[in-house]
Design a protein around this motif. Structure first.
Motif, PDB file in Angstrom:
ATOM      1  N   VAL A  16      45.346   7.712  86.207  1.00  0.00           N
ATOM      2  CA  VAL A  16      46.327   6.660  85.933  1.00  0.00           C
ATOM      3  C   VAL A  16      46.620   6.749  84.297  1.00  0.00           C
ATOM      4  N   LEU A  17      45.370   6.673  83.774  1.00  0.00           N
ATOM      5  CA  LEU A  17      45.583   6.689  82.178  1.00  0.00           C
ATOM      6  C   LEU A  17      46.075   7.918  81.497  1.00  0.00           C
ATOM      7  N   LEU A  18      45.768   9.089  82.319  1.00  0.00           N
ATOM      8  CA  LEU A  18      46.144  10.589  82.161  1.00  0.00           C
ATOM      9  C   LEU A  18      47.921  10.603  82.282  1.00  0.00           C
ATOM     10  N   VAL A  19      48.259  10.003  83.392  1.00  0.00           N
ATOM     11  CA  VAL A  19      49.661   9.992  83.653  1.00  0.00           C
ATOM     12  C   VAL A  19      50.494   9.451  82.715  1.00  0.00           C
ATOM     13  N   ILE A  20      49.941   8.218  82.556  1.00  0.00           N
ATOM     14  CA  ILE A  20      50.629   7.270  81.580  1.00  0.00           C
ATOM     15  C   ILE A  20      50.771   8.150  80.036  1.00  0.00           C
ATOM     16  N   GLY A  21      49.623   8.686  79.619  1.00  0.00           N
ATOM     17  CA  GLY A  21      49.586   9.393  78.376  1.00  0.00           C
ATOM     18  C   GLY A  21      50.669  10.611  78.423  1.00  0.00           C
ATOM     19  N   GLY A  22      50.607  11.131  79.346  1.00  0.00           N
ATOM     20  CA  GLY A  22      51.513  12.395  79.626  1.00  0.00           C
ATOM     21  C   GLY A  22      52.860  12.062  79.304  1.00  0.00           C
ATOM     22  N   MET A  23      53.156  10.742  79.899  1.00  0.00           N
ATOM     23  CA  MET A  23      54.728  10.165  80.074  1.00  0.00           C
ATOM     24  C   MET A  23      54.784   9.898  78.523  1.00  0.00           C
ATOM     25  N   VAL A  24      53.705   9.358  77.704  1.00  0.00           N
ATOM     26  CA  VAL A  24      53.845   8.759  76.420  1.00  0.00           C
ATOM     27  C   VAL A  24      54.387  10.247  75.576  1.00  0.00           C
ATOM     28  N   VAL A  25      53.568  11.219  75.902  1.00  0.00           N
ATOM     29  CA  VAL A  25      53.690  12.312  75.280  1.00  0.00           C
ATOM     30  C   VAL A  25      55.153  13.140  75.288  1.00  0.00           C
TER      31      VAL A  25
ATOM     32  N   MET B 258      58.054  11.211  73.498  1.00  0.00           N
ATOM     33  CA  MET B 258      57.765  11.275  72.202  1.00  0.00           C
ATOM     34  C   MET B 258      57.663  12.811  71.719  1.00  0.00           C
ATOM     35  N   PRO B 259      58.734  13.695  72.339  1.00  0.00           N
ATOM     36  CA  PRO B 259      58.157  15.230  72.225  1.00  0.00           C
ATOM     37  C   PRO B 259      58.117  15.616  70.649  1.00  0.00           C
ATOM     38  N   LEU B 260      58.909  15.251  69.730  1.00  0.00           N
ATOM     39  CA  LEU B 260      58.991  15.844  68.389  1.00  0.00           C
ATOM     40  C   LEU B 260      57.510  15.379  67.720  1.00  0.00           C
ATOM     41  N   ALA B 261      57.055  13.932  67.978  1.00  0.00           N
ATOM     42  CA  ALA B 261      56.106  13.464  67.333  1.00  0.00           C
ATOM     43  C   ALA B 261      54.705  14.199  67.928  1.00  0.00           C
ATOM     44  N   SER B 262      54.575  14.516  69.276  1.00  0.00           N
ATOM     45  CA  SER B 262      53.749  15.287  70.052  1.00  0.00           C
ATOM     46  C   SER B 262      53.574  16.783  69.516  1.00  0.00           C
ATOM     47  N   SER B 263      54.931  17.320  69.414  1.00  0.00           N
ATOM     48  CA  SER B 263      54.812  18.726  68.892  1.00  0.00           C
ATOM     49  C   SER B 263      54.353  18.929  67.699  1.00  0.00           C
TER      50      SER B 263
ATOM     51  N   SER C  60      64.752  23.639  70.143  1.00  0.00           N
ATOM     52  CA  SER C  60      63.668  23.628  71.239  1.00  0.00           C
ATOM     53  C   SER C  60      62.235  23.114  70.610  1.00  0.00           C
ATOM     54  N   ALA C  61      62.221  23.388  69.249  1.00  0.00           N
ATOM     55  CA  ALA C  61      60.950  23.216  68.460  1.00  0.00           C
ATOM     56  C   ALA C  61      60.612  21.746  68.489  1.00  0.00           C
ATOM     57  N   ALA C  62      61.868  20.849  68.659  1.00  0.00           N
ATOM     58  CA  ALA C  62      61.596  19.448  68.585  1.00  0.00           C
ATOM     59  C   ALA C  62      60.982  18.811  69.919  1.00  0.00           C
ATOM     60  N   TRP C  63      61.287  19.709  71.089  1.00  0.00           N
ATOM     61  CA  TRP C  63      60.793  19.260  72.400  1.00  0.00           C
ATOM     62  C   TRP C  63      59.913  20.073  73.205  1.00  0.00           C
ATOM     63  N   ALA C  64      59.751  21.343  72.947  1.00  0.00           N
ATOM     64  CA  ALA C  64      59.103  22.319  73.843  1.00  0.00           C
ATOM     65  C   ALA C  64      57.661  21.964  73.948  1.00  0.00           C
ATOM     66  N   LEU C  65      56.930  22.060  72.680  1.00  0.00           N
ATOM     67  CA  LEU C  65      55.614  21.785  72.985  1.00  0.00           C
ATOM     68  C   LEU C  65      55.227  20.503  73.449  1.00  0.00           C
ATOM     69  N   GLY C  66      55.844  19.410  72.992  1.00  0.00           N
ATOM     70  CA  GLY C  66      55.232  18.133  73.703  1.00  0.00           C
ATOM     71  C   GLY C  66      55.808  18.121  75.132  1.00  0.00           C
ATOM     72  N   LEU C  67      56.885  18.377  75.477  1.00  0.00           N
ATOM     73  CA  LEU C  67      57.079  18.604  77.075  1.00  0.00           C
ATOM     74  C   LEU C  67      56.120  19.220  77.826  1.00  0.00           C
ATOM     75  N   ILE C  68      55.813  20.578  77.366  1.00  0.00           N
ATOM     76  CA  ILE C  68      54.911  21.079  77.862  1.00  0.00           C
ATOM     77  C   ILE C  68      53.487  20.554  78.141  1.00  0.00           C
ATOM     78  N   VAL C  69      52.997  20.118  76.987  1.00  0.00           N
ATOM     79  CA  VAL C  69      51.681  19.512  76.843  1.00  0.00           C
ATOM     80  C   VAL C  69      51.713  18.289  77.764  1.00  0.00           C
ATOM     81  N   GLY C  70      52.787  17.431  77.573  1.00  0.00           N
ATOM     82  CA  GLY C  70      52.853  16.313  78.551  1.00  0.00           C
ATOM     83  C   GLY C  70      52.945  16.312  80.020  1.00  0.00           C
ATOM     84  N   ILE C  71      53.743  17.587  80.508  1.00  0.00           N
ATOM     85  CA  ILE C  71      53.610  17.877  81.976  1.00  0.00           C
ATOM     86  C   ILE C  71      52.117  18.168  82.155  1.00  0.00           C
ATOM     87  N   SER C  72      51.705  18.936  81.438  1.00  0.00           N
ATOM     88  CA  SER C  72      49.931  19.299  81.618  1.00  0.00           C
ATOM     89  C   SER C  72      49.196  18.160  81.952  1.00  0.00           C
ATOM     90  N   ILE C  73      49.531  17.296  80.825  1.00  0.00           N
ATOM     91  CA  ILE C  73      48.639  15.951  80.987  1.00  0.00           C
ATOM     92  C   ILE C  73      48.949  15.337  82.392  1.00  0.00           C
TER      93      ILE C  73
END
Length: 185
Positions: free
Chosen positions: A17-26, A29-34, A145-158
Motif C-alpha cells: 500500500v505504501l509503495l502504491v501511494i508513493g508511486g502515485m505521489v511520484v 509530481m513528475p517534474l520534481a520526480s524526474s 517530455s523531459a518534464a514528465w517521462a522519467l517521473g511517470l515511468i518510475v512512478g508506474i514501476s513503483i
C-alpha cells in the motif's frame, strides 16, 4: 508460500500500500520526480567515478589502467554536469529512455514475428508495439517530455511493485485463513 510470509502478510500488505501511494505521489509530481532521479543518477556517477579512479590508481600496473582512468573521469564529469544542471541531466536521461523504448520495441516486434506460429507471440508483439509507441511519444514530445517521462515511468514501476506486494499479502492471508479452518491438515 513460506510460513514467514503467511505469518507476516499484514506487513507485506502495508509495504504494498505504501509503495502504491508513493508511486502515485511520484506520478503526481513528475517534474520534481524526474529531477530527483537525475540527481540520484548524478550522485551515483560521481561516487562510482571516484571509486573507479581510486581503483585505477591502486592497480597502475594493469593494462586496463588508462581505460579505467578515462571511464572514471568521464563518469565524474558526467555526474557533475547532471548535478550542476539537473534540467540538462533530465533531458539527457529522457532521450536515453526514448531510445531504449524504441530499440526495445523494434526488437520485441521482430522477435514476435519470428515466434508467430507459437502461442504467446501476440503478447510479445503487443509489448513491443507499446514500447515502440511509448518511445516515439517521448521522443516526439521532447523537450517537453523531459518534464514528465522519467517521473511517470518510475512512478508506474513503483505502483506495480506495490501491487505485487499486495498480491503476495492477499495470497498469504488466504493461505493463513485456510490453515486456521477446522479440518485443515
Amino acid at each position: 508460500m513460506t510460513q514467514m510470509v503467511i505469518d507476516k502478510w499484514g506487513r507485506f500488505l502495508a509495504l504494498g500500500v505504501l509503495l502504491v501511494i508513493g508511486g502515485m505521489v511520484v506520478i503526481a509530481m513528475p517534474l520534481a520526480s524526474s529531477i530527483a532521479i537525475a540527481l540520484v543518477i548524478a550522485a551515483v556517477l560521481v561516487i562510482g567515478g571516484a571509486i573507479q579512479l581510486w581503483h585505477a590508481f591502486s592497480v597502475k600496473e594493469w593494462s586496463g589502467f588508462l581505460w579505467q582512468l578515462i571511464t572514471g573521469v568521464i563518469a565524474i564529469i558526467g555526474g557533475g554536469a547532471v548535478y550542476y544542471n539537473p534540467a540538462f541531466g533530465t533531458a539527457a536521461l529522457t532521450l536515453v529512455l526514448a531510445a531504449v523504448f524504441i530499440i526495445q520495441g523494434i526488437s520485441q516486434v521482430m522477435f514476435s514475428l519470428k515466434l508467430k506460429p507459437h502461442d504467446g507471440w501476440g503478447w510479445i508483439l503487443t509489448a513491443g508495439t507499446i514500447s515502440l509507441l511509448a518511445g516515439l511519444c517521448i521522443f516526439f514530445e521532447f523537450p517537453l517530455s523531459a518534464a514528465w517521462a522519467l517521473g511517470l515511468i518510475v512512478g508506474i514501476s513503483i505502483i506495480f511493485n506495490g501491487w505485487s506486494y499486495i498480491a503476495i499479502a492477499l495470497t498469504a492471508r488466504a493461505v493463513s485463513k485456510a490453515q486456521q479452518t477446522p479440518g485443515h491438515a
